[in-house]
Write a protein that holds these residues in place. Structure first.
Motif, mmCIF file in Angstrom:
data_model
loop_
_atom_site.group_PDB
_atom_site.id
_atom_site.type_symbol
_atom_site.label_atom_id
_atom_site.label_comp_id
_atom_site.label_asym_id
_atom_site.label_seq_id
_atom_site.Cartn_x
_atom_site.Cartn_y
_atom_site.Cartn_z
ATOM 1 N N SER A 325 0.834 -1.200 0.000
ATOM 2 C CA SER A 325 0.000 0.000 0.000
ATOM 3 C C SER A 325 0.873 1.257 0.000
ATOM 4 O O SER A 325 1.802 1.366 -0.783
ATOM 5 N N SER A 326 0.611 2.219 0.880
ATOM 6 C CA SER A 326 1.256 3.533 0.800
ATOM 7 C C SER A 326 2.776 3.479 0.925
ATOM 8 O O SER A 326 3.475 4.349 0.416
ATOM 9 N N ALA A 327 3.303 2.467 1.607
ATOM 10 C CA ALA A 327 4.756 2.393 1.825
ATOM 11 C C ALA A 327 5.513 2.026 0.560
ATOM 12 O O ALA A 327 6.725 2.273 0.462
ATOM 13 N N THR A 328 4.824 1.481 -0.443
ATOM 14 C CA THR A 328 5.502 0.806 -1.549
ATOM 15 C C THR A 328 6.261 1.756 -2.461
ATOM 16 O O THR A 328 7.355 1.422 -2.946
ATOM 17 N N ILE A 329 5.734 2.936 -2.745
ATOM 18 C CA ILE A 329 6.374 3.804 -3.729
ATOM 19 C C ILE A 329 7.758 4.254 -3.276
ATOM 20 O O ILE A 329 8.673 4.424 -4.094
ATOM 21 N N LEU A 330 7.954 4.403 -1.968
ATOM 22 C CA LEU A 330 9.283 4.756 -1.475
ATOM 23 C C LEU A 330 10.249 3.579 -1.617
ATOM 24 O O LEU A 330 11.450 3.778 -1.819
ATOM 25 N N PHE A 331 9.743 2.337 -1.522
ATOM 26 C CA PHE A 331 10.571 1.168 -1.821
ATOM 27 C C PHE A 331 11.052 1.242 -3.273
ATOM 28 O O PHE A 331 12.216 0.939 -3.566
ATOM 29 N N VAL A 332 10.160 1.620 -4.187
ATOM 30 C CA VAL A 332 10.522 1.685 -5.603
ATOM 31 C C VAL A 332 11.556 2.784 -5.853
ATOM 32 O O VAL A 332 12.542 2.581 -6.573
ATOM 33 N N LEU A 333 11.340 3.948 -5.252
ATOM 34 C CA LEU A 333 12.308 5.036 -5.421
ATOM 35 C C LEU A 333 13.680 4.645 -4.854
ATOM 36 O O LEU A 333 14.717 4.937 -5.461
ATOM 37 N N LYS A 334 13.676 3.956 -3.717
ATOM 38 C CA LYS A 334 14.957 3.509 -3.151
ATOM 39 C C LYS A 334 15.627 2.498 -4.073
ATOM 40 O O LYS A 334 16.854 2.526 -4.257
ATOM 41 N N GLU A 335 14.836 1.599 -4.661
ATOM 42 C CA GLU A 335 15.394 0.616 -5.600
ATOM 43 C C GLU A 335 16.027 1.312 -6.799
ATOM 44 O O GLU A 335 17.107 0.907 -7.270
ATOM 45 N N LEU A 336 15.378 2.363 -7.307
ATOM 46 C CA LEU A 336 15.953 3.111 -8.424
ATOM 47 C C LEU A 336 17.271 3.773 -8.018
ATOM 48 O O LEU A 336 18.237 3.780 -8.797
ATOM 49 N N LEU A 337 17.328 4.325 -6.813
ATOM 50 C CA LEU A 337 18.565 4.940 -6.329
ATOM 51 C C LEU A 337 19.669 3.899 -6.185
ATOM 52 O O LEU A 337 20.838 4.153 -6.500
ATOM 53 N N THR A 338 19.302 2.710 -5.710
ATOM 54 C CA THR A 338 20.278 1.633 -5.553
ATOM 55 C C THR A 338 20.830 1.196 -6.902
ATOM 56 O O THR A 338 22.021 0.908 -7.044
ATOM 57 N N ARG A 339 19.956 1.152 -7.904
ATOM 58 C CA ARG A 339 20.381 0.757 -9.248
ATOM 59 C C ARG A 339 21.265 1.825 -9.898
ATOM 60 O O ARG A 339 22.038 1.530 -10.805
ATOM 61 N N GLY A 340 21.107 3.080 -9.428
ATOM 62 C CA GLY A 340 21.965 4.146 -9.911
ATOM 63 C C GLY A 340 21.254 5.180 -10.752
ATOM 64 O O GLY A 340 20.600 4.829 -11.744
ATOM 65 N N VAL A 341 21.335 6.421 -10.323
ATOM 66 C CA VAL A 341 20.844 7.554 -11.102
ATOM 67 C C VAL A 341 21.985 8.551 -11.235
ATOM 68 O O VAL A 341 22.924 8.553 -10.436
ATOM 69 N N THR A 342 21.901 9.371 -12.263
ATOM 70 C CA THR A 342 22.923 10.390 -12.477
ATOM 71 C C THR A 342 22.283 11.767 -12.353
ATOM 72 O O THR A 342 21.066 11.916 -12.521
ATOM 73 N N PRO A 343 23.075 12.783 -12.040
ATOM 74 C CA PRO A 343 22.520 14.131 -11.899
ATOM 75 C C PRO A 343 21.709 14.548 -13.119
ATOM 76 O O PRO A 343 22.093 14.267 -14.263
ATOM 77 N N ASP A 344 20.577 15.154 -12.847
ATOM 78 C CA ASP A 344 19.623 15.648 -13.842
ATOM 79 C C ASP A 344 18.726 14.552 -14.429
ATOM 80 O O ASP A 344 17.882 14.846 -15.278
ATOM 81 N N ASP A 345 18.891 13.309 -13.993
ATOM 82 C CA ASP A 345 17.925 12.285 -14.384
ATOM 83 C C ASP A 345 16.551 12.653 -13.840
ATOM 84 O O ASP A 345 16.426 13.108 -12.689
ATOM 85 N N THR A 346 15.521 12.457 -14.628
ATOM 86 C CA THR A 346 14.150 12.726 -14.181
ATOM 87 C C THR A 346 13.457 11.414 -13.839
ATOM 88 O O THR A 346 13.618 10.400 -14.538
ATOM 89 N N LEU A 347 12.674 11.431 -12.756
ATOM 90 C CA LEU A 347 11.946 10.258 -12.302
ATOM 91 C C LEU A 347 10.468 10.611 -12.228
ATOM 92 O O LEU A 347 10.094 11.581 -11.548
ATOM 93 N N LEU A 348 9.630 9.854 -12.910
ATOM 94 C CA LEU A 348 8.196 10.061 -12.824
ATOM 95 C C LEU A 348 7.613 8.955 -11.954
ATOM 96 O O LEU A 348 7.681 7.772 -12.308
#
Length: 366
Positions: A325-348
């Motif tokens: 439920s509500s907790a899940t989207i932050l799990f997804v955002l953390k997973e994306l950060l773990t996989r690696g993002v670079t400066p100026d990447d946009t996340l929807l």
């Protein structure tokens, strides 16, 4: 004034069950020799794309004592009252809320608990007062002046209004430090029935908690800037996802048409957030879609014409955790950060809930 998510922390209960074991227990409890229901359960669980789900319910562990849901000595499945379920929610939440809050503040670079000015708690799976905000305040020794807010009974999209509130607080006060904590114990509302709504809900929902530290401070390390939020409602979807409080837990209404409704409306639903940020779909670097279920992710992918890899982070969270439920989207955002993002990447980011409500947010990595 830019406002950032500086750190995201996640937490699962120590008990978890393999998806096939949950399916086997459900078959024993509700089919009563009905082969058709048995086949439906097998299909739902075999095609769920979920491997394990965590739960505060320990009744089904080998050697466990009789609990409120299961008596192993009699191999009897029980239907506890809403009060009994909420008592277990209260016991677990009073431990998990402070635990995830402390971990988030300790791990956020440059922050300390005594700097917190605002606390937003989110949950739709139970109630108690003094509430989770008070439990965090006491356990962490926070000052009584910390402003506390609770968002309750909103559902899977509730992290979005919480993040929106946090951004508003930081824009109004540049010195504000806001902690958002989401906790859902969905497994407490399992229903041992052969009703399709109950079978669908029982095949995906799970327990978990997440937290985000938010402020307008200059980030130390990788952070996510909260650029924009938007809300939409899918026409004719108000009767396809809903729930109410019954005598034996929360009664879920979850139509099998929900994925189709989302696919039909997803392009229009994300247009406001793209217009606000002057982006096109092709300029979105990463997609953080709430994994309400495999069919929902499949339909979003198809509706937006995304490549197969676009929702990999959402599918990974679904595989290992289910729908929290509500907790899940932050799990997804953390997973994306773990996989690696670079400066100026946009996340929807996107989540769905009763209404049928579709919440979106646009974040930029810095």
């Amino acid at each position: 004034m830019p406002v950032y998510i500086h750190h995201i922390e996640t937490l699962l209960p120590p008990t978890s069950y393999a998806q096939e074991d949950i399916a086997a227990a459900l078959k024993r409890s509700v089919t009563q020799g009905d082969r058709r229901t048995e086949k439906i359960i097998h299909h739902l669980y075999a095609h769920s794309a979920i491997e394990r789900r965590a739960s505060v319910v320990t009744d089904f562990l080998p050697g466990a004592a009789p609990g409120i849901f299961y008596d192993p000595a009699a191999d009897a499945f029980l239907c506890p009252s809403t009060g009994a379920r909420n008592a277990l929610y209260t016991e677990a939440a009073r431990t998990m809320f402070p635990s995830i809050a402390a971990r988030a503040l300790e791990a956020a670079p440059g922050f300390a608990p005594e700097q917190l000015t605002h606390l937003i708690t989110v949950s739709c799976t139970g109630f108690f007062q003094p509430g989770p905000d008070f439990a965090i305040l006491k356990a962490l020794g926070l000052h009584a002046s910390v402003e506390r807010y609770h968002l309750g009974f909103m559902g899977c999209y509730a992290a979005f209004p919480a993040l929106r509130m946090a951004r508003a607080f930081c824009e109004a006060n540049p010195d504000a430090v806001v902690l958002v904590v989401c906790l859902e114990l969905c497994s407490l509302h399992v229903q041992w029935t052969a009703g399709m709504d109950d079978l669908l809900a029982g095949s995906v929902f799970a327990d978990g908690a997440s937290a985000a530290v938010i402020s307008a401070r200059e980030p130390i390390g990788v952070a996510l800037r909260l650029d924009a939020f938007a809300s939409a409602i899918a026409p004719a979807g108000d009767s396809d996802m809903a729930w109410t409080i019954g005598d034996i837990g929360f009664q879920m209404q979850l139509s099998s048409y929900v994925p189709e409704i989302i696919q039909t409306n997803v392009v229009a639903a994300i247009q406001p957030i793209l217009s606000k940020t002057h982006l096109t779909r092709e300029q979105v670097s990463h997609w953080a879609v709430h994994p309400g279920g495999r069919a929902i992710l499949d339909r979003v992918e198809k509706g937006l014409s995304l490549p197969e890899t676009a929702l990999a982070a959402s599918r990974e969270v679904l595989r290992n955790c289910g729908n929290m439920s509500s907790a899940t989207i932050l799990f997804v955002l953390k997973e994306l950060l773990t996989r690696g993002v670079t400066p100026d990447d946009t996340l929807l980011a996107m989540a769905f809930g009763p209404g049928l409500t579709i919440e979106t947010a646009l974040l930029t990595a810095v």
